[in-house]
Design a protein around this motif. Structure first.
Motif, PDB file in Angstrom:
ATOM      1  N   ALA A   1       0.833  -1.206   0.000  1.00 42.15           N
ATOM      2  CA  ALA A   1       0.000   0.000   0.000  1.00 42.15           C
ATOM      3  C   ALA A   1       0.867   1.255   0.000  1.00 42.15           C
ATOM      4  N   PHE A   2       1.784   1.364   0.968  1.00 43.06           N
ATOM      5  CA  PHE A   2       2.465   2.665   1.024  1.00 43.06           C
ATOM      6  C   PHE A   2       3.537   2.809  -0.046  1.00 43.06           C
ATOM      7  N   LYS A   3       4.166   1.696  -0.449  1.00 38.35           N
ATOM      8  CA  LYS A   3       5.175   1.874  -1.490  1.00 38.35           C
ATOM      9  C   LYS A   3       4.518   2.185  -2.824  1.00 38.35           C
ATOM     10  N   GLY A   4       3.368   1.540  -3.070  1.00 33.44           N
ATOM     11  CA  GLY A   4       2.644   1.881  -4.280  1.00 33.44           C
ATOM     12  C   GLY A   4       2.283   3.354  -4.284  1.00 33.44           C
ATOM     13  N   LEU A   5       1.765   3.805  -3.159  1.00 35.05           N
ATOM     14  CA  LEU A   5       1.374   5.215  -3.041  1.00 35.05           C
ATOM     15  C   LEU A   5       2.571   6.127  -3.267  1.00 35.05           C
ATOM     16  N   LEU A   6       3.684   5.813  -2.612  1.00 33.11           N
ATOM     17  CA  LEU A   6       4.836   6.702  -2.713  1.00 33.11           C
ATOM     18  C   LEU A   6       5.381   6.756  -4.137  1.00 33.11           C
ATOM     19  N   PHE A   7       5.446   5.605  -4.798  1.00 30.63           N
ATOM     20  CA  PHE A   7       5.960   5.630  -6.167  1.00 30.63           C
ATOM     21  C   PHE A   7       5.026   6.402  -7.090  1.00 30.63           C
ATOM     22  N   LEU A   8       3.736   6.218  -6.875  1.00 29.09           N
ATOM     23  CA  LEU A   8       2.793   6.964  -7.719  1.00 29.09           C
ATOM     24  C   LEU A   8       2.942   8.462  -7.464  1.00 29.09           C
ATOM     25  N   CYS A   9       3.138   8.820  -6.200  1.00 33.26           N
ATOM     26  CA  CYS A   9       3.350  10.235  -5.888  1.00 33.26           C
ATOM     27  C   CYS A   9       4.623  10.735  -6.562  1.00 33.26           C
ATOM     28  N   ALA A  10       5.681   9.922  -6.460  1.00 29.50           N
ATOM     29  CA  ALA A  10       6.933  10.320  -7.094  1.00 29.50           C
ATOM     30  C   ALA A  10       6.719  10.515  -8.581  1.00 29.50           C
ATOM     31  N   GLY A  11       5.867   9.644  -9.153  1.00 29.24           N
ATOM     32  CA  GLY A  11       5.565   9.787 -10.567  1.00 29.24           C
ATOM     33  C   GLY A  11       4.899  11.123 -10.861  1.00 29.24           C
ATOM     34  N   GLU A  12       3.973  11.509  -9.993  1.00 29.13           N
ATOM     35  CA  GLU A  12       3.295  12.797 -10.199  1.00 29.13           C
ATOM     36  C   GLU A  12       4.299  13.946 -10.073  1.00 29.13           C
ATOM     37  N   VAL A  13       5.229  13.797  -9.124  1.00 31.39           N
ATOM     38  CA  VAL A  13       6.250  14.831  -8.977  1.00 31.39           C
ATOM     39  C   VAL A  13       7.052  14.941 -10.262  1.00 31.39           C
TER      40      VAL A  13
END
Lengths: 310, 214, 499, 672
Positions: free
Chosen positions: D353-365
């Protein structure tokens, strides 16, 4: 009844917490030959601050405002896990020491983020140091807890009931001292942790306003008004937590009221001790601090191994 | 008959040694022609006495191809391409000769050990066959020119042919013949290739062939 | 009749090619290919169903082993024949050609000769795969050498000349040794069967070998096998006799390389397999098997050494052939379950390698360089060939879902079953090294931005893309599903080798 | 089961359809079609899959088997609690990554990228992962495994014009294949010993060469999970891949390694009979990996590389926890066994859950600023508040802070380690406690790491023009990210329920002996889930308190205005954003301490003349294992191979000499 009585102890702790820094300052002043601030200075400060407005940096976001709030709340929550006045916490449970450590961690996390949110280089500096000391302080805290857990289990406390309450006032600490003198070493280790976690000399200097030397104080440079009051209050609660842990290690079991009084005495005693240390020692150079923490860790692990070998 | 057979075999052996020592291409071609003729003679001197038509037919074919066809063809090629007459060797001339003699000694030992019991090969046939084979291979390894390699290949084939002679029967004649033709085609293709080499590199020295390596 | 047609259709076609005049010679080739494939399919079916077709007095009498290789040769020839149409058309467009190594301009050999030799080539392979006669097998293999030599020298430049000569010389010497092996085989059975008539038939040899079992004559049998192994091994590309292979395959036109690598190596292998069959009958299966395992591993290791750091992509494929030939030898040497795996491997390898060489031909036509450093951005520049190249790479290194994975996995299981842990270790190590080694140049070619100095407007011709694509699909299919008829035939072939 | 199979078919059909789009010439229209079709199918299939996972009861064991075209093996699927649990991240992340990917790829240049191919491989990856988690046959498992391992190569390779991406994809491919080699050996040996490839038929007895088998499986699966020293592909591949792919790889594919390790326990017979060092090997490798991973993450200034190293850390923790469980089984202590495995699986779900979220956020960045180099970022919280909030949530979760899910998982793991005091023998006790201290160090440093990640990226002022005016995504485009974010919160506040959901799996893992299972179910589960209930209560209480305190602040401020002003510069008037702390300076004190252990390189360039002109400071943490071991090893092999190439000298005479020498040697050996 027990719960009510515990709640009373809790309220007592919450109310008296700002007294501890006052005592420390007073001791330091005496050592320096000054008259010093009133013991209740922190109460005055807080009272004044909550009545003020705030100045918030242009750069800052909600993270900045959340920092003080979270750090104060986590400190209070951690306090509720502690045995107070010789009574087990009704909120405690098996393994709650883990939660306690992480609650303090959460508070640190929020404070550091709030510091970084301002974009100030000085606060970044403090944040960096705080984060590091937190990171390496955590295993040491655990080592100390584990040494206690190991002792407790060897003394017959079932593993399903290992909590802060059972560790710090479950049975006569004197028995520990008589049967397990190595526990006394833990007091030293936890004392170091107290200094580290609460940013006292020789780790940090809460008094100077030379930002380059500070850790905690520099992180909160930008806070003002109620937020600053939260921070000050949270810090004093945190100091209380560590003092109470030390006291729990040292005090023999006795009746509730006697215990309450002796605990208060012990907490203030710790404060005096901290004041003395602050007065007689110089701040350590920053790179030496991790070595100090490491030393505490070594002591704690020594104790742990001793308890296991027995 | 038997001594005649032995004599021919001995001649073959001597020709091998000369091949190993010889330094002139023309000489090598002549020696290969000699070997071809000797092979034909061997076919006509069957060990078990009777001589049938197929042996004679094959002998004629061998004589025509190995004794006359190949040498003449190779000579024409070397004339046409104006190849310099001396063999260019890579390992010197003494070492190959030594290797050839060692091979002879080894194969005689081999004959003593295992071949005589079989009763298939006349005396000395196996050693000479193997020596011829290895002589050819040594020439292929030792000589730096395309043409000499072809001659070496030819000599090696001769050695194999010698070994096959005792096994010749009526049934296998056609195969012997087709093998012969195959060798002929091989020599032919190689000669064409030499022709192309000469036009592409203006030399048939294989020292130029160092482009493809790792 | 079927067998005779099988052999003579390409021969006649080859001769017909020489008829002068400008008529559509190229288009004749696919027709021959289709006819030949059809006939091969019929033969395969006949053999599979247990009929034993025979022709020319037993000269042509394919068994399960041969018929697999026949079918492969036929399929590859079909693919190559279609490919040739597109390829030659592309070749016509370029009038002045440069040596790939930067030499003088060169011309192509006459197309007539090229096409005729192709036909003779397939005819020779047909002979090899259908005959049970060791002598005829030898003749056939020698003929493949002779007919393919002119094919290698299609591009008449120095490098291809060099390659042709090496091919011709080394293989001739090797095959001469194989002939000696044939003769020694006869010597070994000299006593057991005074009547040598018709002796060259494999079945007769096998019968004789059973009698020889345990006698002194086995030493001749051993010697014979060694000569066969070295001789045919040279042609097959077993290390250290493989030296001609990278040169010839890198310089030959790609469709010849595809046929050579995919079909010719199998034919030479058939020679060794016949020897192995006889050795098993003579109770010497361990001896020949051990040798095969040794040379298999040695070939894989050699291939690994030369694949790592290889810059020339066609040489890369050639060394990969050395590797796979090694795997084949290894699997046969191991026996048991590995035999089935080995036979399947030969099928998959032939199809994959044929496809890869055809794609390499496309790449070469576009970039005029054999160096993998000059080719970039294939995926963008030649989408179809690029995709096929990547797929082929994955297939040849034995990744699922391609057929080679299944076969290599089966072989590995066979190795474990035989209890040779260290062989398994070597096998896996070589496969892994080769994967790493191959991935570097292949990815270098596929990825990145296409070079600027090649002309932009380029479209891939259907003739040159479809054949490899079909081969690729076949290999892909084999990774999911080995049809019953094929498994049946492979099992029959494995049974011939003692499974 | 049928719904589940339908989901598989849908994935396959989607892969074929997008594949067909891929081989046609790429145009803007075809890319648009693919970008709608691919993610659509993926999302639908994932939803179906989720339904399939839950339908038929969480605890039930279903199977489906049919013959296939290959002469061995079988197309055998099975759904059991273990598979179901591991399928959850696959489908959940498969869904949200597909949607997020579709959004982030919507403006792709058809000249450069072929979206058809991208989505085809994405679907193949999904298919492969699903099949890996459900395969019940060795050969089918290997096939799916390789599908799963190879397809990411083409996804990582997305921006293949970039030199770094090329290198990264190569490293990935090589690592994936080398790992698979061990697995191939593993399954081939199992097949040989059992005579069948069906898992069901393999579980009976302990096979011969059990240790060899175990090591093969551990290395093969460990390479996929990214255990040190086989982790080197991870920090290369994740930064190179598009972020939705990184998220899926990190959150779902790495789990396959863990799944494989646990599943292989099944195939190796009763664990009590095996040597005790198996469990300790897992524990040791796990904790070392975790420490190394997090310390490496500390030194990174590339956000996605930091996240990748953090994945290494988390996989290490999971394997460590699994090892603890194994040690518990081998010592016959139900508490340790049950809590170890529960902690492992719980943390696996949380990490997804959190790694998926973080990578997706990094992608948005990356998408909005064009870089994920933290030295160039800063101040994004102000510019993209929603995204910042999501990232902060993920960061707090992964730093194991209560009340989020990371803490709950870590709590279970810690408890299992504390129970190590019950182990027999001093050395086992000490080892367990040392591991616990290691775990605490890891979590302490991970808090540091995520302070840095969030603080440097989102807080303060922009450090370059990249971050000054990002193309802030509209909030609705962040919707796919809310799914994992919600799970982070749910996993923390509802930790009790998640823990109970894991229990059928624990009961199912056959390594748990029946004798232990009874105790485990009675005491451990009820006890631990009530503890987790307490923690959740504390969490909720804490949140309420925070809200209360915030409200208190507002009341206190009342109508007094909150003044805005510049940050207090301590009297220094001319501060620019460049005087802020940078990622390098933030970790400098830590790099001082751990630098020697982990190979952090600090690059101070201080001008020591009297009038200093320009000084700089940088901290980088190049991968020591890669730089000091793999690269030299590969270079040595290359050199050796090149040296051996003299044998192919090009001289035809020499070549023929080889033949003759071989012949003579063989004759001597064989005949004479």
């Amino acid at each position: 009844m027990d719960t009510l009585s515990y709640l009373f102890q809790l309220v007592l702790a919450l109310v008296l917490a700002p007294l501890v820094p006052g005592i420390i300052n007073r001791v330091k002043a005496k050592f320096a030959g000054r008259r010093g601030k009133p013991v209740l200075q922190l109460y005055y400060d807080i009272a004044k601050l909550v009545r003020k407005g705030e100045v918030v940096s242009d750069t800052a976001t909600w993270v900045f405002t959340a920092g003080p709030v979270v750090s104060m709340v986590t400190a209070v929550l951690a306090l509720t896990l502690l045995p107070l006045g010789g009574m087990a916490s009704p909120f405690g449970f098996n393994g709650d020491f883990i939660l306690c450590a992480y609650l303090l961690g959460m508070g640190r996390f929020a404070t550091v983020l709030a510091a970084l949110d301002t974009g100030s280089p000085f606060e970044g500096m403090g944040a960096s140091r705080e984060a590091l000391f937190g990171a390496i302080g955590e295993p040491v805290l655990f080592l100390s807890f584990l040494a206690l857990v190991s002792t407790a289990m060897s003394m017959g406390i079932p593993s399903t009931e290992v909590s802060l309450s059972s560790l710090f006032c479950g049975f006569s600490p004197m028995a520990w001292v008589m049967g397990r003198p190595e526990i006394m070493l833990l007091v030293a280790a936890m004392g170091v942790l107290l200094l580290v976690e609460n940013c006292r000399i020789p780790v940090d200097d809460p008094n100077t306003h030379l930002e380059l030397t500070m850790i905690h104080e520099v992180m909160v440079l930008d806070h003002s008004g109620p937020s600053l009051a939260f921070i000050l209050y949270g810090a004093s609660v945190k100091l209380w937590i560590f003092s109470a842990l030390l006291a729990g290690l040292l005090l023999p079991s006795m009746s509730v009221w006697a215990y309450t009084l002796s605990m208060l005495a012990a907490v203030f005693g710790v404060a005096v001790l901290v004041g003395i240390i602050e007065s007689v020692m110089a701040r350590l150079r920053m790179p030496v601090v991790p070595a100090l923490i490491g030393l505490a860790g070594a002591v704690a692990s020594f104790v742990l191994i001793l308890t296991l070998v027995r | 008959m038997y001594s005649l057979f032995q004599f021919v075999i001995l001649l073959l052996l001597i020709s091998d040694l000369v091949v190993l020592w010889s330094g002139r291409i023309l000489m090598l071609i002549r020696l290969s022609a000699l070997q071809g003729m000797l092979l034909a003679a061997l076919l006509l001197l069957p060990i078990n006495g009777h001589l049938d038509g197929e042996h004679i037919f094959l002998a004629c074919a061998v004589f025509a191809l190995k004794g006359i066809g190949f040498p003449v063809f190779l000579r024409r090629v070397s004339h046409k391409l104006g190849i310099e007459p001396m063999v260019r060797v890579r390992l010197g001339r003494f070492f190959p000769l030594l290797a050839g003699l060692a091979c002879l000694a080894f194969s005689m030992l081999l004959e003593n050990r295992i071949a005589e019991a079989l009763g298939l090969f006349p005396h000395m046939l196996l050693p000479v066959a193997l020596t011829t084979l290895f002589t050819g291979l040594i020439v292929v390894v030792n000589c730096a020119k395309a043409l000499t390699q072809v001659i070496g290949y030819l000599v090696a084939e001769n050695g194999i042919f010698i070994l096959g002679i005792p096994l010749m029967t009526e049934g296998s004649m056609w195969f012997e013949l087709s093998i012969l033709l195959d060798v002929f085609a091989a020599i032919f293709v190689m000669a064409i290739a030499i022709n192309h080499i000469n036009s592409a590199f203006s030399s048939i020295d294989l020292a130029h062939f160092r482009n493809l390596r790792d | 009749m079927m067998l005779i047609l099988l052999l003579f259709v390409p021969v006649v076609a080859g001769i017909v090619m020489f008829i002068p005049g400008s008529w559509p010679r190229r288009q004749l080739l696919p027709a021959v290919g289709m006819l030949h494939t059809l006939l091969s399919g019929m033969t395969l079916n006949a053999v599979r169903t247990g009929k034993a077709p025979s022709a020319l007095g037993g000269l042509l009498q394919p068994d399960a082993l041969g018929v697999i290789f026949l079918m492969l040769a036929s399929l590859l020839f079909l693919a190559a024949s279609f490919y040739a149409v597109g390829y030659l058309r592309e070749e016509d467009k370029l009038h002045v050609k440069r040596d790939f190594n930067g030499g003088r301009p060169f011309t192509n050999a006459p197309e007539t000769r090229f096409l005729a030799c192709l036909c003779f080539f397939i005819a020779a392979m047909t002979l090899v795969t259908t005959t049970p006669n060791l002598g005829a097998l030898w003749v056939g293999i020698e003929l493949t050498t002779l007919s393919s030599a002119p094919l290698i020298y299609f591009h008449r430049h120095q490098a291809s000349m060099e390659a042709t000569w090496k091919y011709l010389m080394i293989c001739s010497v090797g095959i001469a040794l194989a002939l000696l092996g044939n003769i020694l085989m006869n010597v070994a059975f000299f006593h057991t069967n005074a009547d040598l008539h018709g002796m060259d038939q494999v079945s007769a040899f096998i019968a004789a070998a059973k009698e020889v079992q345990g006698t002194d004559n086995t030493i001749w049998l051993k010697a014979a096998f060694i000569f066969l192994l070295v001789g045919y091994g040279t042609k097959m590309g077993l290390a250290p006799m493989h030296t001609w292979l990278p040169d010839a395959h890198s310089q030959a036109p790609s469709l010849e390389a595809a046929l050579s690598s995919g079909a010719l190596l199998n034919c030479a292998f058939l020679g060794i397999l016949r020897g192995h069959q006889i050795m098993i009958a003579g109770g010497l299966g361990d001896f020949s098997g051990g040798l095969l395992i040794f040379f298999g591993l040695l070939s894989m290791a050699t291939a690994a050494v030369f694949i790592v750091g290889q810059g020339d992509y066609k040489r890369l494929l050639a060394y990969s052939s050395v590797e796979h030939v090694g795997i084949l030898a290894l699997s046969i040497g191991i026996g048991g379950t590995a035999l089935f795996g080995g036979m399947l491997h030969s099928v998959c390898h032939s199809l994959t390698k044929g496809m890869l060489f055809l794609v390499a031909g496309n790449i070469l036509t576009r970039y005029h360089s054999l160096s993998s450093y000059d080719v970039r951005g294939l995926r963008e520049d030649m989408p179809l060939s690029g995709a096929l190249w990547t797929a082929g790479f994955l297939a040849i290194v034995g990744s699922p879902p391609f057929g080679l994975f299944v076969s290599e996995f089966t072989i590995l299981k066979g190795i474990f079953a035989s209890g040779r842990i260290f062989v398994a270790l070597g096998y896996l190590a070589a496969l892994a090294t080769i994967f790493v080694g191959m991935s570097v140049p292949v990815l270098r070619m596929v990825q990145g931005r296409p070079p600027r100095d090649v002309p932009k407007s380029y479209s891939e011709s259907l003739y040159t893309v479809l054949p490899p694509a079909v081969l690729c699909l076949m290999v892909l299919g084999l990774g999911f599903c080995v049809p019953d008829w094929l498994a049946d035939t492979l099992n029959r072939a494995a049974a011939l080798l003692g499974a | 089961m049928n719904i589940f199979l339908l989901a598989l078919l849908l994935m396959a059909a989607g892969a074929v359809a997008t594949g067909i789009i891929a081989i046609r010439p790429v145009t803007a229209a075809s890319n648009r079609t693919a970008n709608a079709l691919g993610p659509g199918t993926a999302a639908l299939a994932c939803l179906l899959g989720l339904i399939g996972v839950f339908s038929g009861g969480w605890t039930s064991i279903e199977s489906f088997q049919t013959a296939w075209g290959l002469p061995f093996g079988a197309l055998a699927f099975g759904l059991d609690p273990l598979s179901r649990l591991f399928l959850l991240p696959v489908f959940v992340l498969g869904l949200s990554c597909a949607l997020a990917g579709s959004i982030s790829l919507r403006h792709t240049d058809p000249e450069e990228h072929n979206l058809g191919a991208h989505w085809a491989f994405y679907l193949i990856l999904l298919l492969g992962m699903t099949c890996v988690m459900t395969a019940r046959d060795g050969i089918f498992f290997m096939l799916s495994w390789e599908l799963m391992s190879l397809s990411p190569f083409f996804l990582i390779d997305f921006n293949d014009r970039d030199r770094n991406v090329q290198d990264a994809s190569w490293v990935y491919l090589v690592a994936a294949h080398l790992g698979a080699v061990f697995l191939i050996a593993f399954f081939a040996m199992l097949w040989q010993q059992n005579g069948t490839t069906l898992f069901a038929a393999m579980t009976v007895e302990a096979p011969a060469h059990a240790t060899l088998l175990f090591l093969c499986a551990f290395i093969g699966f460990g390479a996929k999970a990214g255990l040190a020293p086989l982790h080197v592909w991870l920090p290369e591949a994740h930064p190179a891949a598009p972020s939705h792919v990184s998220a899926l790889l990190s959150g779902a594919m790495l789990n396959a390694g863990l799944y494989g390790i646990i599943r292989s326990f099944d195939l190796l017979g009763p664990m009590q009979e095996h040597p005790a060092w198996w469990g300790w090997l897992l524990v040791g490798v796990g904790i070392v990996t975790a420490l190394m991973g997090i310390l490496k993450a500390l030194g990174q200034s590339h956000l996605k590389r930091l996240l990748a190293y953090s994945s290494v850390e988390n996989m290490g923790l999971m394997v460590m926890a699994a090892g603890v469980g194994l040690v518990g089984v081998q010592n016959g202590i139900a508490w340790i066994a049950a809590l170890g495995f529960s902690g492992c699986l719980f943390h696996m779900l949380n990490h997804s859950a959190f790694k998926g979220l973080l990578f997706l956020c990094a992608g948005e960045v990356l998408h909005s600023t064009g870089t994920v180099d933290m030295t160039k970022l800063g101040g994004l919280q102000k510019r993209m508040p929603m995204l910042g909030m999501l990232f902060a949530l993920g960061a707090a979760s992964i730093a194991c802070l209560p009340p989020f899910n990371g803490f709950a998982g870590e709590f279970v793991i810690s408890l299992s380690l504390v129970k190590g005091l019950y182990l027999h023998g001093l050395e086992q006790k000490i080892a367990m406690l040392v591991t616990l201290v290691g775990l605490m160090l890891v979590s302490g440093i991970s808090a540091f790491v995520y302070l840095k990640a969030y603080g440097m990226t989102f807080l303060g002022q922009p450090r370059s023009q990249f971050a000054e005016a990002p193309h802030a995504p509209e909030n609705r485009l962040l919707l796919p990210l809310c799914l994992p974010a919600a799970l982070c919160v749910v996993g923390g506040l509802g930790a009790k329920f998640v823990f109970q959901m894991i229990q059928p799996t624990i009961a199912f893992i056959p390594v748990m002996p029946k004798s232990l299972l009874g105790i485990a179910q009675d005491v451990v589960i009820s006890g631990t889930s009530s503890l987790l209930g307490n923690i959740s209560l504390f969490g909720i209480f804490g949140i309420l308190l925070v809200a209360g305190a915030a409200y208190l602040r507002r009341i206190l401020l009342g109508r007094k205005e909150v003044k805005r002003g510049p940050t207090w510069g301590c009297g220094y008037q001319y501060g620019t954003p460049r005087i802020q702390y940078t990622p390098a300076s933030f970790v400098e004190p830590a790099a001082r301490i751990f630098g020697n252990v982990i190979g952090t390189e600090t690059k101070p360039q201080i001008d020591e003349s009297y009038f200093p002109q320009k000084s700089s400071f940088g901290v980088s943490a190049p991968d020591v294992v890669r730089g000091k071991f793999y690269t030299p090893l590969f270079e040595k092999i290359l050199d050796a191979c090149n040296a051996l190439k003299v044998f192919q000298s090009g001289v035809v005479n020499t070549y023929i000499l080889y033949i003759i020498v071989t012949l003579i040697a063989l004759l001597f050996w064989g005949v004479a």
